[in-house]
Design a protein around this motif. Structure first.
Motif, PDB file in Angstrom:
ATOM      1  N   ALA A  24       0.837  -1.203   0.000  1.00  0.00           N
ATOM      2  CA  ALA A  24       0.000   0.000   0.000  1.00  0.00           C
ATOM      3  C   ALA A  24       0.870   1.251   0.000  1.00  0.00           C
ATOM      4  O   ALA A  24       0.547   2.241  -0.671  1.00  0.00           O
ATOM      5  N   SER A  25       1.981   1.206   0.715  1.00  0.00           N
ATOM      6  CA  SER A  25       2.895   2.345   0.753  1.00  0.00           C
ATOM      7  C   SER A  25       3.513   2.597  -0.624  1.00  0.00           C
ATOM      8  O   SER A  25       3.606   3.748  -1.067  1.00  0.00           O
TER       9      SER A  25
ATOM     10  N   PHE B 276       2.246   1.696  -3.557  1.00  0.00           N
ATOM     11  CA  PHE B 276       1.201   2.183  -4.458  1.00  0.00           C
ATOM     12  C   PHE B 276       0.821   3.628  -4.146  1.00  0.00           C
ATOM     13  O   PHE B 276       0.507   4.404  -5.053  1.00  0.00           O
ATOM     14  N   LEU B 277       0.859   4.001  -2.865  1.00  0.00           N
ATOM     15  CA  LEU B 277       0.585   5.386  -2.495  1.00  0.00           C
ATOM     16  C   LEU B 277       1.671   6.313  -3.056  1.00  0.00           C
ATOM     17  O   LEU B 277       1.370   7.388  -3.578  1.00  0.00           O
ATOM     18  N   TRP B 278       2.937   5.885  -2.979  1.00  0.00           N
ATOM     19  CA  TRP B 278       4.024   6.668  -3.561  1.00  0.00           C
ATOM     20  C   TRP B 278       3.849   6.799  -5.070  1.00  0.00           C
ATOM     21  O   TRP B 278       4.110   7.856  -5.640  1.00  0.00           O
ATOM     22  N   GLN B 279       3.442   5.717  -5.712  1.00  0.00           N
ATOM     23  CA  GLN B 279       3.227   5.771  -7.160  1.00  0.00           C
ATOM     24  C   GLN B 279       2.135   6.787  -7.488  1.00  0.00           C
ATOM     25  O   GLN B 279       2.258   7.559  -8.438  1.00  0.00           O
ATOM     26  N   LYS B 280       1.099   6.795  -6.664  1.00  0.00           N
ATOM     27  CA  LYS B 280       0.013   7.751  -6.897  1.00  0.00           C
ATOM     28  C   LYS B 280       0.485   9.187  -6.618  1.00  0.00           C
ATOM     29  O   LYS B 280       0.156  10.109  -7.373  1.00  0.00           O
ATOM     30  N   GLU B 281       1.255   9.376  -5.564  1.00  0.00           N
ATOM     31  CA  GLU B 281       1.767  10.704  -5.229  1.00  0.00           C
ATOM     32  C   GLU B 281       2.728  11.232  -6.296  1.00  0.00           C
ATOM     33  O   GLU B 281       2.735  12.417  -6.590  1.00  0.00           O
TER      34      GLU B 281
END
Length: 117
Positions: A36-37, A39-44
């Motif tokens: 999740a971390s 994927f969150l970085w990828q989104k950010e």
């Protein structure tokens, strides 16, 4: 006395169940948090947006110089952001590896420091 038995039974039970929890439910919880971390970085970092717009000129500069500058600027952003995401993914993978190795390291240190080795 029954209360003391319950406390001892619960403590011993938790001690015996701990390795199974650590490598099953606990591991999947850590794995889920690490993924999740990432994927969150990828989104950010919005890598998909940068790749999608790599050939779109910046600031409406539709001349050849504007297109070339925009392309290389976006390419540099994509390379840099991909590198940052790769570094974060490696950090997350190392964290998962530490999670898996930690009980063994602790047991080894206890045995080593008690002088059994």
């Amino acid at each position: 006395m029954p209360m003391l038995q319950a406390i001892v039974r619960s403590t011993v039970g938790d001690f015996l169940i701990f390795p199974f929890w650590w490598y099953s439910k606990g591991f999947f919880s850590v794995l889920h948090a690490a993924l999740a971390s990432v994927f969150l970085w990828q989104k950010e970092l919005a890598l998909d947006l940068w790749v999608k717009n790599i050939f779109v000129p910046m600031y409406g500069q539709y001349d050849i110089a504007g297109r070339i500058i925009s392309f290389f600027m976006r390419l540099a952003q994509i390379v840099g952001r991909t590198g940052a995401l790769a570094v974060w993914a490696v950090i997350a993978a190392v964290g998962i590896g530490v999670w898996l190795a930690l009980p063994g390291v602790i047991v080894y240190q206890i045995i080593f420091n008690l002088g059994w080795l």
